[in-house]
Design a protein around this motif. Structure first.
Motif, PDB file in Angstrom:
ATOM      1  N   ALA A 132      43.884  50.242  41.827  1.00  0.00           N
ATOM      2  CA  ALA A 132      44.588  49.269  42.668  1.00  0.00           C
ATOM      3  C   ALA A 132      43.614  48.216  43.165  1.00  0.00           C
ATOM      4  N   CYS A 133      44.047  46.964  43.115  1.00  0.00           N
ATOM      5  CA  CYS A 133      43.200  45.869  43.611  1.00  0.00           C
ATOM      6  C   CYS A 133      43.808  45.352  44.895  1.00  0.00           C
ATOM      7  N   THR A 134      42.972  45.372  45.966  1.00  0.00           N
ATOM      8  CA  THR A 134      43.469  44.849  47.241  1.00  0.00           C
ATOM      9  C   THR A 134      42.841  43.499  47.557  1.00  0.00           C
ATOM     10  N   SER A 178      40.369  40.809  34.411  1.00  0.00           N
ATOM     11  CA  SER A 178      38.972  40.679  34.815  1.00  0.00           C
ATOM     12  C   SER A 178      38.835  40.944  36.318  1.00  0.00           C
ATOM     13  N   CYS A 179      39.377  42.092  36.737  1.00  0.00           N
ATOM     14  CA  CYS A 179      39.455  42.421  38.158  1.00  0.00           C
ATOM     15  C   CYS A 179      38.168  43.115  38.641  1.00  0.00           C
ATOM     16  N   ASN A 180      37.408  42.461  39.521  1.00  0.00           N
ATOM     17  CA  ASN A 180      36.115  43.006  39.966  1.00  0.00           C
ATOM     18  C   ASN A 180      36.203  44.359  40.687  1.00  0.00           C
ATOM     19  N   PRO A 181      37.066  44.535  41.694  1.00  0.00           N
ATOM     20  CA  PRO A 181      37.070  45.801  42.457  1.00  0.00           C
ATOM     21  C   PRO A 181      37.257  47.021  41.562  1.00  0.00           C
ATOM     22  N   VAL A 182      38.102  46.946  40.510  1.00  0.00           N
ATOM     23  CA  VAL A 182      38.319  48.083  39.624  1.00  0.00           C
ATOM     24  C   VAL A 182      37.012  48.488  38.952  1.00  0.00           C
ATOM     25  N   PRO A 226      46.055  39.523  45.401  1.00  0.00           N
ATOM     26  CA  PRO A 226      45.448  40.678  44.714  1.00  0.00           C
ATOM     27  C   PRO A 226      46.302  41.194  43.556  1.00  0.00           C
ATOM     28  N   HIS A 227      45.575  41.807  42.547  1.00  0.00           N
ATOM     29  CA  HIS A 227      46.259  42.256  41.336  1.00  0.00           C
ATOM     30  C   HIS A 227      47.183  43.463  41.566  1.00  0.00           C
ATOM     31  N   GLY A 228      46.922  44.235  42.622  1.00  0.00           N
ATOM     32  CA  GLY A 228      47.757  45.415  42.899  1.00  0.00           C
ATOM     33  C   GLY A 228      47.452  46.545  41.932  1.00  0.00           C
ATOM     34  N   LYS A 258      34.471  40.243  46.592  1.00  0.00           N
ATOM     35  CA  LYS A 258      35.849  39.804  46.373  1.00  0.00           C
ATOM     36  C   LYS A 258      36.269  39.868  44.905  1.00  0.00           C
ATOM     37  N   CYS A 259      37.566  40.023  44.677  1.00  0.00           N
ATOM     38  CA  CYS A 259      38.135  39.819  43.344  1.00  0.00           C
ATOM     39  C   CYS A 259      38.305  38.312  43.209  1.00  0.00           C
ATOM     40  N   TRP A 260      38.227  37.789  41.974  1.00  0.00           N
ATOM     41  CA  TRP A 260      38.377  36.333  41.840  1.00  0.00           C
ATOM     42  C   TRP A 260      39.771  35.892  42.315  1.00  0.00           C
TER      43      TRP A 260
END
Ligand SMILES: [Zn+2]
Length: 395
Positions: A344-346, A377-381, A364-366, A357-359
């Motif tokens: 999950a991306c918050t 290309s989700c950074n937190p994941v 957020p991507h959820g 941060k995610c770009w």
């Protein structure tokens, strides 16, 4: 009587003295010519009495990895020069007229060269044999047998014009490599120059065949690149399309490597340029104002166009490393490609007190699977993917 004797002796002594003085001065002069100016005069005489014409070697060919597709090749052309002193005074106008007509040159300039007091003057470089054959024919018809030299030369030709232009590079008017592979491997490609050495008299007039020495040119070696023409063309086609579709003002690059050997199979750059016409700018806006630009601006724009950005510019790899992280996670069995909602991306993640941060932090991507996280290309994941535990914590 005595007085006359005395004056005769005196006169004789004076004459002897003058003779001695002249002799001494001449000996000093000979000394200066021989020992002080000797080597300089010798080389001047050599230059005046020999006629040195270069024969350019054939530059090596550049092939793609198949060894069949030619990316750069040297075609045979000819260079025309004149030895003014070997053209009779009454023929100079006629010769200048013929040369200027055949090669489309200004008569006045040609006549100036034909009438010059020098041993050799270049008239026109790198012309096709068709044109020089016309000149030969004219020389035959008009019985001009000396004073006009037609020598072998080569001209670089790039059959695919823009293909891999930033990689291959091009050559200058003396066949020297100026950019890319042409410049980097110039020593291998260029070969060595040959020459025709002729002994002439002080006026530069030919002394016949006895004084002629011919040293053949040695052709350059060929080069086979790891670039595959087919892969390169495909990469270029889609890179161009992607750059146009996404309005990439800085252009783009694609590098394709063989993972087993590291060989570069394609190195595409966009925008590219025509290797057969490398001084023509490839940007329409710049082309429009080209003549108004300063020479510094022109040179900077050309350098920019020729540069191989794939190897000369720095670029932070960043997200390309997400591939390594996901490969490692898959190999270790930490996750799978399509576990729906596993991550999950918050919008951000906290690592040791720092918020990364995610770009797309603003939206957020959820919940995502690994495949979706890669696509986004989700950074937190990928920060959380390091361990199984960490991975679960995100959930
Ligand atoms: Zn995200």
């Amino acid at each position: 009587m005595k007085a006359t004797n005395m004056s005769r002796k005196k006169r004789l002594r004076n004459i002897l003295f003058v003779c001695f003085l002249i002799c001494t001065l001449l000996i000093i002069r000979v000394g200066i010519i021989q020992f002080v100016q000797g080597s300089e005069l010798q080389s001047m005489a050599y230059t005046q009495q020999t006629l040195n014409r270069k024969i350019n070697p054939k530059r090596g060919t550049i092939y793609d990895s198949t060894g069949k597709n030619i990316l750069a090749v040297s075609a045979s052309v000819e260079t025309v020069s004149v030895t003014p002193s070997n053209i009779r005074k009454e023929d100079k106008e006629k010769v200048s007229r013929a040369i200027s007509d055949i090669f489309n040159l200004e008569y006045e300039n040609v006549f100036k060269k034909v009438s010059k007091n020098s041993s050799i003057e270049t008239i026109v470089k790198k012309v096709d044999k068709e044109q020089t054959d016309k000149l030969r024919e004219w020389m035959n018809e008009n019985n001009i047998i000396s004073g006009i030299n037609i020598d072998e030369d080569t001209k670089r030709y790039y059959p695919y014009a823009t293909l891999a232009s930033n990689v291959i590079g091009f050559t200058g008017s003396d066949n020297q490599g100026l950019e890319g592979i042409e410049s980097r491997y110039d020593d291998i490609l260029k070969g060595s120059t040959g020459k025709i050495l002729k002994i002439t008299d002080a006026r530069g007039t030919d002394l016949g065949n006895e004084g002629e020495d011919y040293i053949a040119a040695i052709d350059g070696d060929d080069i086979v690149l790891s670039i595959d023409m087919t892969i390169q063309s495909i990469a270029e086609k889609y890179l161009e399309q992607a750059c146009i579709d996404n309005v990439c003002t800085d252009g783009g690059n694609i590098l394709i490597a063989n993972p087993k050997t590291g060989d570069i199979l394609a190195m595409a750059g966009y925008p590219n340029y025509d290797l057969n016409n490398p001084y023509k700018i490839n940007e329409e806006d710049l082309e429009y104002v080209w003549d108004t630009l300063s020479s510094k601006d022109k040179s900077e724009s050309l350098q920019q166009m020729w540069r191989n950005k794939a190897i000369s510019d720095t670029y932070e790899p960043g997200s390309t490393f997400k591939l390594l992280t996901s490969s490692a996670a898959l190999e270790e069995g930490i996750t799978d490609t399509d576990n729906s909602g596993e991550f999950a991306c918050t919008g951000s993640i906290n690592i040791a007190g720092t918020r990364i941060k995610c770009w797309r932090y603003y939206r957020p991507h959820g919940s995502q699977s690994l495949r979706q996280a890669l696509m986004n290309s989700c950074n937190p994941v990928f920060i959380g993917l390091r361990t199984k535990n960490r991975c679960r914590k995100i959930l």
